[in-house]
Design a protein around this motif. Structure first.
Motif, PDB file in Angstrom:
ATOM      1  N   VAL A 110       0.986  -0.926   0.079  1.00  0.00           N
ATOM      2  CA  VAL A 110      -0.047   0.057   0.040  1.00  0.00           C
ATOM      3  C   VAL A 110       0.946   1.150  -0.193  1.00  0.00           C
ATOM      4  N   ALA A 111       1.095   1.642  -1.027  1.00  0.00           N
ATOM      5  CA  ALA A 111       1.908   3.026  -1.393  1.00  0.00           C
ATOM      6  C   ALA A 111       1.316   4.360  -0.793  1.00  0.00           C
ATOM      7  N   SER A 112       2.145   4.774   0.069  1.00  0.00           N
ATOM      8  CA  SER A 112       1.469   6.171   0.457  1.00  0.00           C
ATOM      9  C   SER A 112       2.495   7.383  -0.032  1.00  0.00           C
ATOM     10  N   ARG A 113       3.355   6.890  -0.752  1.00  0.00           N
ATOM     11  CA  ARG A 113       4.327   8.128  -1.389  1.00  0.00           C
ATOM     12  C   ARG A 113       4.756   7.671  -2.864  1.00  0.00           C
ATOM     13  N   MET A 114       4.929   8.577  -3.639  1.00  0.00           N
ATOM     14  CA  MET A 114       5.764   8.334  -4.958  1.00  0.00           C
ATOM     15  C   MET A 114       6.599   9.423  -4.860  1.00  0.00           C
ATOM     16  N   ASN A 115       7.773   8.888  -5.260  1.00  0.00           N
ATOM     17  CA  ASN A 115       8.991   9.808  -5.090  1.00  0.00           C
ATOM     18  C   ASN A 115       9.077  10.617  -4.063  1.00  0.00           C
ATOM     19  N   GLY A 116       8.729  10.089  -3.063  1.00  0.00           N
ATOM     20  CA  GLY A 116       9.024  10.734  -1.610  1.00  0.00           C
ATOM     21  C   GLY A 116       7.797  11.617  -1.201  1.00  0.00           C
ATOM     22  N   ASP A 117       6.781  11.780  -1.938  1.00  0.00           N
ATOM     23  CA  ASP A 117       5.667  12.663  -1.906  1.00  0.00           C
ATOM     24  C   ASP A 117       4.513  11.893  -1.436  1.00  0.00           C
ATOM     25  N   THR A 118       3.740  12.441  -0.753  1.00  0.00           N
ATOM     26  CA  THR A 118       2.366  11.867  -0.488  1.00  0.00           C
ATOM     27  C   THR A 118       1.444  12.107  -1.592  1.00  0.00           C
ATOM     28  N   MET A 119       0.439  11.319  -1.963  1.00  0.00           N
ATOM     29  CA  MET A 119      -0.212  11.609  -3.099  1.00  0.00           C
ATOM     30  C   MET A 119      -1.672  11.750  -3.019  1.00  0.00           C
ATOM     31  N   SER A 120      -2.201  12.992  -3.508  1.00  0.00           N
ATOM     32  CA  SER A 120      -3.564  13.354  -3.491  1.00  0.00           C
ATOM     33  C   SER A 120      -4.286  12.310  -4.126  1.00  0.00           C
ATOM     34  N   ILE A 121      -5.740  12.435  -3.983  1.00  0.00           N
ATOM     35  CA  ILE A 121      -6.756  11.671  -4.578  1.00  0.00           C
ATOM     36  C   ILE A 121      -6.725  11.933  -6.274  1.00  0.00           C
ATOM     37  N   ARG A 122      -6.259  13.046  -6.450  1.00  0.00           N
ATOM     38  CA  ARG A 122      -5.969  13.439  -7.976  1.00  0.00           C
ATOM     39  C   ARG A 122      -4.681  12.535  -8.655  1.00  0.00           C
ATOM     40  N   GLU A 123      -3.861  12.294  -7.780  1.00  0.00           N
ATOM     41  CA  GLU A 123      -2.585  11.554  -8.423  1.00  0.00           C
ATOM     42  C   GLU A 123      -2.606  10.012  -7.788  1.00  0.00           C
ATOM     43  N   LYS A 124      -3.945   9.801  -7.712  1.00  0.00           N
ATOM     44  CA  LYS A 124      -4.103   8.081  -7.243  1.00  0.00           C
ATOM     45  C   LYS A 124      -4.025   7.851  -5.890  1.00  0.00           C
ATOM     46  N   GLY A 125      -3.847   8.678  -5.053  1.00  0.00           N
ATOM     47  CA  GLY A 125      -3.457   8.527  -3.563  1.00  0.00           C
ATOM     48  C   GLY A 125      -4.958   8.685  -3.039  1.00  0.00           C
ATOM     49  N   PRO A 126      -4.877   8.786  -1.773  1.00  0.00           N
ATOM     50  CA  PRO A 126      -3.749   8.762  -0.759  1.00  0.00           C
ATOM     51  C   PRO A 126      -3.080   7.507  -0.802  1.00  0.00           C
ATOM     52  N   PHE A 127      -3.851   6.444  -0.884  1.00  0.00           N
ATOM     53  CA  PHE A 127      -2.978   5.106  -0.941  1.00  0.00           C
ATOM     54  C   PHE A 127      -3.214   4.360  -2.290  1.00  0.00           C
ATOM     55  N   TRP A 128      -2.239   3.513  -2.642  1.00  0.00           N
ATOM     56  CA  TRP A 128      -2.297   3.048  -3.991  1.00  0.00           C
ATOM     57  C   TRP A 128      -1.688   1.626  -3.748  1.00  0.00           C
ATOM     58  N   VAL A 129      -2.267   0.566  -4.198  1.00  0.00           N
ATOM     59  CA  VAL A 129      -1.832  -1.095  -4.169  1.00  0.00           C
ATOM     60  C   VAL A 129      -0.895  -0.806  -5.400  1.00  0.00           C
ATOM     61  N   ILE A 130       0.315  -1.333  -5.211  1.00  0.00           N
ATOM     62  CA  ILE A 130       1.299  -1.288  -6.301  1.00  0.00           C
ATOM     63  C   ILE A 130       2.193  -2.506  -6.156  1.00  0.00           C
ATOM     64  N   TYR A 131       2.759  -3.098  -7.316  1.00  0.00           N
ATOM     65  CA  TYR A 131       3.672  -4.064  -7.541  1.00  0.00           C
ATOM     66  C   TYR A 131       4.847  -3.386  -7.934  1.00  0.00           C
ATOM     67  N   PRO A 132       6.061  -4.224  -7.847  1.00  0.00           N
ATOM     68  CA  PRO A 132       7.418  -3.727  -8.085  1.00  0.00           C
ATOM     69  C   PRO A 132       7.405  -4.585  -9.816  1.00  0.00           C
ATOM     70  N   PHE A 133       6.579  -3.929 -10.709  1.00  0.00           N
ATOM     71  CA  PHE A 133       6.360  -4.653 -12.167  1.00  0.00           C
ATOM     72  C   PHE A 133       7.528  -4.861 -12.693  1.00  0.00           C
ATOM     73  N   ASP A 134       8.598  -4.000 -12.487  1.00  0.00           N
ATOM     74  CA  ASP A 134       9.915  -4.201 -13.595  1.00  0.00           C
ATOM     75  C   ASP A 134      10.756  -5.397 -12.708  1.00  0.00           C
ATOM     76  N   SER A 135      10.569  -5.624 -11.583  1.00  0.00           N
ATOM     77  CA  SER A 135      11.625  -6.418 -11.000  1.00  0.00           C
ATOM     78  C   SER A 135      11.342  -8.009 -11.381  1.00  0.00           C
ATOM     79  N   ASP A 136      10.207  -8.468 -11.841  1.00  0.00           N
ATOM     80  CA  ASP A 136       9.931  -9.757 -11.827  1.00  0.00           C
ATOM     81  C   ASP A 136       8.593  -9.929 -13.029  1.00  0.00           C
ATOM     82  N   PRO A 137       8.845 -10.521 -14.195  1.00  0.00           N
ATOM     83  CA  PRO A 137       7.648 -10.768 -15.194  1.00  0.00           C
ATOM     84  C   PRO A 137       6.407 -11.373 -14.403  1.00  0.00           C
ATOM     85  N   GLU A 138       6.508 -12.112 -13.288  1.00  0.00           N
ATOM     86  CA  GLU A 138       5.490 -12.509 -12.611  1.00  0.00           C
ATOM     87  C   GLU A 138       4.619 -11.224 -12.207  1.00  0.00           C
TER      88      GLU A 138
END
Length: 159
Positions: A110-138
């Motif tokens: 549950v990401a609460s920050r993108m690039n060190g900044d909290t995310m507004s609702i307009r920026e897909k926040g305040p919380f975003w379920v996110i995966y490390p897409f680039d780290s593994d094809p899975e």
């Protein structure tokens, strides 16, 4: 006439406030257990938990961004929420379920920050379920993209 307008305006404001008094706090994340009880997590509560971060690209953002927050597995453990199926619900009521057994300490978060900044609702926040897409094809699968719920408001154990 102006007294009537002031009274009507005051009544409208009171009704509007009364109507939202029981609504969930949009800046908080709620975890609902199988028994229906819930735990509210503010940003400060989430920040007090062990943080996980990674840099990845997404189909919704430009370039590589660094996301940080709490692993969902850790969050559920902290909330003492157990079950086999997790429903993730957004502010707009979009929801998707996933098996709890597919969670691990590193992903998804549950990401609460993108690039060190909290995310507004307009920026897909305040919380975003996110995966490390680039780290593994899975992680880059279509199912994980559909599980990447932005504007996350609730995690609900349904089974």
């Amino acid at each position: 006439m102006s007294v009537w307008r002031v009274s009507l305006t005051a009544a409208f404001i009171w009704v509007a406030q009364a109507g939202t008094a029981t609504d969930n706090d949009l800046s908080a994340l709620y975890v609902e257990r199988l028994d229906g009880s819930e735990v509210k997590f503010t940003l400060e509560d989430l920040d007090a938990l062990e943080q996980v971060g990674f840099s990845t690209s997404t189909v919704w953002t430009d370039g590589i961004n660094h996301f940080s927050g709490v692993s969902i597995l850790n969050l559920l453990e902290h909330a003492e929420a157990e079950g086999s199926t997790l429903r993730m619900v957004a502010l707009n009521d979009y929801s998707i379920e996933m098996p709890v057994e597919e969670l691990d300490e590193k992903a998804p978060i549950v990401a609460s920050r993108m690039n060190g900044d909290t995310m507004s609702i307009r920026e897909k926040g305040p919380f975003w379920v996110i995966y490390p897409f680039d780290s593994d094809p899975e992680f880059a699968s279509e199912i994980n993209r559909s599980r990447s719920v932005w504007q996350l408001s609730r995690l609900v154990l349904v089974k």
